[in-house]
Write an enzyme that holds these catalytic residues in place. Structure first.
Site, PDB file in Angstrom:
ATOM      1  N   HIS A 188       0.880  -1.173   0.000  1.00  0.00           N
ATOM      2  CA  HIS A 188       0.000   0.000   0.000  1.00  0.00           C
ATOM      3  C   HIS A 188       0.922   1.230   0.000  1.00  0.00           C
ATOM      4  O   HIS A 188       2.020   1.179   0.565  1.00  0.00           O
ATOM      5  CB  HIS A 188      -0.831  -0.051   1.290  1.00  0.00           C
TER       6      HIS A 188
ATOM      7  N   ASP B 217       3.350  -3.782   8.118  1.00  0.00           N
ATOM      8  CA  ASP B 217       2.108  -3.036   7.955  1.00  0.00           C
ATOM      9  C   ASP B 217       0.972  -4.033   8.208  1.00  0.00           C
ATOM     10  O   ASP B 217       0.662  -4.869   7.357  1.00  0.00           O
ATOM     11  CB  ASP B 217       2.052  -2.469   6.529  1.00  0.00           C
TER      12      ASP B 217
ATOM     13  N   GLN C 169      -4.253  -4.741   7.524  1.00  0.00           N
ATOM     14  CA  GLN C 169      -5.268  -5.704   7.073  1.00  0.00           C
ATOM     15  C   GLN C 169      -5.167  -7.043   7.801  1.00  0.00           C
ATOM     16  O   GLN C 169      -5.891  -7.975   7.448  1.00  0.00           O
ATOM     17  CB  GLN C 169      -5.154  -5.933   5.548  1.00  0.00           C
TER      18      GLN C 169
ATOM     19  N   LYS D  48     -10.306   0.144  11.045  1.00  0.00           N
ATOM     20  CA  LYS D  48     -10.560  -1.091  10.284  1.00  0.00           C
ATOM     21  C   LYS D  48     -10.892  -2.256  11.209  1.00  0.00           C
ATOM     22  O   LYS D  48     -11.081  -3.374  10.767  1.00  0.00           O
ATOM     23  CB  LYS D  48      -9.328  -1.459   9.445  1.00  0.00           C
TER      24      LYS D  48
ATOM     25  N   CYS E 177      -4.892   2.423  -3.494  1.00  0.00           N
ATOM     26  CA  CYS E 177      -3.615   2.958  -2.983  1.00  0.00           C
ATOM     27  C   CYS E 177      -2.476   1.949  -3.171  1.00  0.00           C
ATOM     28  O   CYS E 177      -1.597   1.836  -2.308  1.00  0.00           O
ATOM     29  CB  CYS E 177      -3.717   3.369  -1.515  1.00  0.00           C
TER      30      CYS E 177
END
Ligand code: C6P
Length: 406
Positions: free
Chosen positions: A121, A198, A201, A224, A364
Site C-alpha cells: 500500500h 504493515d 489488514q 478497520k 492505494c
C-alpha cells in the site's frame, strides 16, 4: 463459530435501507462499521469523563488519563506486547511515517538498502521513498510470483549486509496474500535488518501476537477493526523505541525544556506530542474488547469461509478475473477481481444501485496494479457482520452487471 445474526444487531448502520434494499457492506478493508459498544464507549467518555490527559491534577483528569492508559494496556495485551511499546497515532499511515523517519535518523546511511515489496500500500512505500531520498539509501522491492505471493528466492538474493530495513504488509489489501512474516523476519534478522510490518489488514482479522510474528515494528489502524477513525497503533520493540527521536515535538512529550533545547520523555509519551486522540483510544479499547469476546480465531474462520465462498463463485464465472492466491487459507478476508474488459467503476456503480458497497480503483497500490498490468480493480472485503447470503447477493449482482456491461 460466531453468531452473525446476534452480531448484526450490534451494528445500527446495517439496518439502513438503500433504495428500499438492505445495505450490503463489502468494503470493510477500507473501513469497518462500528458496534454500539464502541459508539457508546466514545460517547460515555465525553459525557462522563472528559478532560485532557497527563496534565490535570483534579479527579476528572485522573479518570481520563486512567481510561486512556487502560486502552493502551488492553491493546498491548491483545498483541502480547508491553504497554510502554504501544504508541497511539492517527492510524497506520502516521505510524509508518514515524517508523520510517525514526529508522532513517538512527539506522540508515548512504548506500544502505531498504526492501519493500511489489504489493505494498502507498502508506508503506512513500515514507520509505522519502527516507531513502533523505538518507541516500537504496529502495528495492521484493517481486511477487504469478500466484500473487512473495518471491522468497528473490528476497534471499536481495537481502545482504547493506539491508537495514525490510518493510512489508502482513496481508495485502489487494491480493489478500498473507505474507510469511516469521520466515521473512528470520531471514532479515540474519543480516541485521529491522522488520517493519504493515498490519492494517491483519490485526482486525486474525490473531496477531508480536512475539510469534518476529517483527520489530508493527502498524495498524483502529477504524478497520471496529474502532473510530483518528486512532492507530505503532508497536515497536522497547530497544528501538528507546533509541528513536520524536517526529513531532511540543506539549507532554518532554522531560525538561529550556529556551534553546529540550530533553525527551520516555516512550510512549515521547511520540505522543500534544493532546492525543483520547476518546478515540478509549473507544478502540472497547473495539478490542468486542473482538476478544468473539475470539480472533473465530473471526478469522468466518472471514475465511466468506472469502472461500466468494472466490469459488468468482472463479466459476468465466467473465471474472481474480487476483491473488486461489487458496483461501493463504488469504485475508478480501478478493480483488475484474469483469473482463469492464471498468471497475462501472461494476461498483451498478452494484451500488442494488445497495451493495464494493471498492473500485487502485486501492492505494498503483505499483502493484501496474505489475498486474491493470489500472484498477474491484474489491469485495468481508468482516464479522457479513453473511453467506450477502456473498450470494453480491455474486448474483455481478451476473446482472456483466449482462448489462459486456
Ligand atoms: N487501506 C483500503 O481500502 P490508514 O488510511 O492510515 O488507516 O491505513 C492505510 C493502509 C495501510 N496499509 C494497508 C495494507 C492498508 O490497507 C491501508 C488502508 C484502505 O485498502 C484505504 S486505501
Amino acid at each position: 463459530m460466531i453468531d452473525v445474526a446476534k452480531i448484526r444487531g450490534d451494528f445500527p448502520i446495517l439496518g439502513r435501507l438503500e433504495n428500499g434494499r438492505p445495505l450490503v457492506y463489502l468494503d470493510s478493508a477500507a473501513t469497518s462499521q462500528k458496534p454500539v459498544q464502541v459508539l457508546e464507549a466514545e460517547a460515555r467518555f465525553y459525557r462522563e469523563h472528559n478532560a485532557n490527559v497527563r496534565r490535570g491534577i483534579y479527579l476528572l483528569a485522573h479518570e481520563a488519563t486512567e481510561l486512556y492508559e487502560a486502552a493502551r494496556r488492553r491493546v498491548a495485551e491483545f498483541l502480547g506486547a508491553k504497554p510502554e511499546e504501544i504508541v497511539f497515532t492517527r492510524g497506520t499511515t502516521e505510524a509508518l511515517n514515524l517508523a520510517a523517519w525514526a529508522l532513517g535518523e538512527t539506522r540508515l546511511s548512504p548506500g544502505d538498502r531498504i526492501l519493500v515489496t511489489e504489493m505494498e500500500h502507498h502508506a508503506n512505500l512513500l515514507p520509505w521513498q522519502e527516507v531513502a531520498r533523505r538518507r541516500g539509501a537504496e529502495l528495492l522491492a521484493i517481486p511477487i510470483t504469478a500466484e500473487g505471493e512473495l518471491d522468497l528466492g528473490a528476497l534471499r538474493r536481495l537481502l545482504d549486509g547493506r539491508t537495514k530495513v525490510v518493510a512489508v504488509a502482513h496481508v495485502s489489501n489487494v491480493l489478500g496474500t498473507i505474507n510469511p512474516i516469521p520466515l521473512l523476519a528470520e531471514e532479515a534478522h540474519r543480516v541485521g535488518a529491522v522488520v517493519v510490518v504493515d498490519a492494517a489488514q491483519s490485526v482486525p482479522h486474525m490473531p496477531v501476537r508480536v512475539g510469534e510474528l518476529g517483527a520489530d515494528v508493527l502498524a495498524f489502524s483502529g477504524h478497520k477493526m471496529l474502532g473510530p477513525t483518528g486512532i492507530g497503533v505503532l508497536w515497536a520493540r522497547a530497544e528501538l523505541l528507546g533509541a528513536w527521536p520524536p517526529l513531532l515535538t511540543g506539549g507532554e512529550m518532554i522531560r525538561e525544556v529550556w529556551i534553546e533545547r529540550a530533553t525527551w520523555a520516555d516512550p510512549p509519551a515521547r511520540f505522543e506530542a500534544g493532546t492525543p486522540p483520547i476518546a478515540q483510544a478509549v473507544a478502540l479499547g472497547a473495539a478490542v474488547e468486542y473482538l476478544e469476546n468473539l475470539g480472533m480465531a473465530a473471526i478469522q474462520a468466518h472471514g475465511r469461509a466468506l472469502t472461500a465462498q466468494a472466490l469459488e463463485g468468482l472463479l466459476s464465472r468465466p467473465y471474472a478475473e481474480v487476483y491473488g492466491p486461489r487458496d483461501p487459507e493463504k488469504r485475508g478476508a478480501l478478493v480483488a477481481f475484474n469483469l473482463k474488459g469492464v471498468h471497475p467503476h462501472d461494476v461498483a456503480t451498478l452494484l451500488d444501485q442494488e445497495g451493495i458497497c464494493i471498492r473500485a480503483g487502485h486501492h492505494c497500490a498503483q505499483p502493484l496494479h501496474r505489475r498486474l498490468g491493470l489500472s484498477a480493480s474491484c474489491r469485495a472485503s468481508f468482516y464479522l457482520y457479513n453473511t453467506g447470503e450477502e456473498v450470494e447477493a453480491f455474486l448474483a449482482a455481478l451476473d446482472r452487471a456483466w449482462e448489462a456491461l459486456r
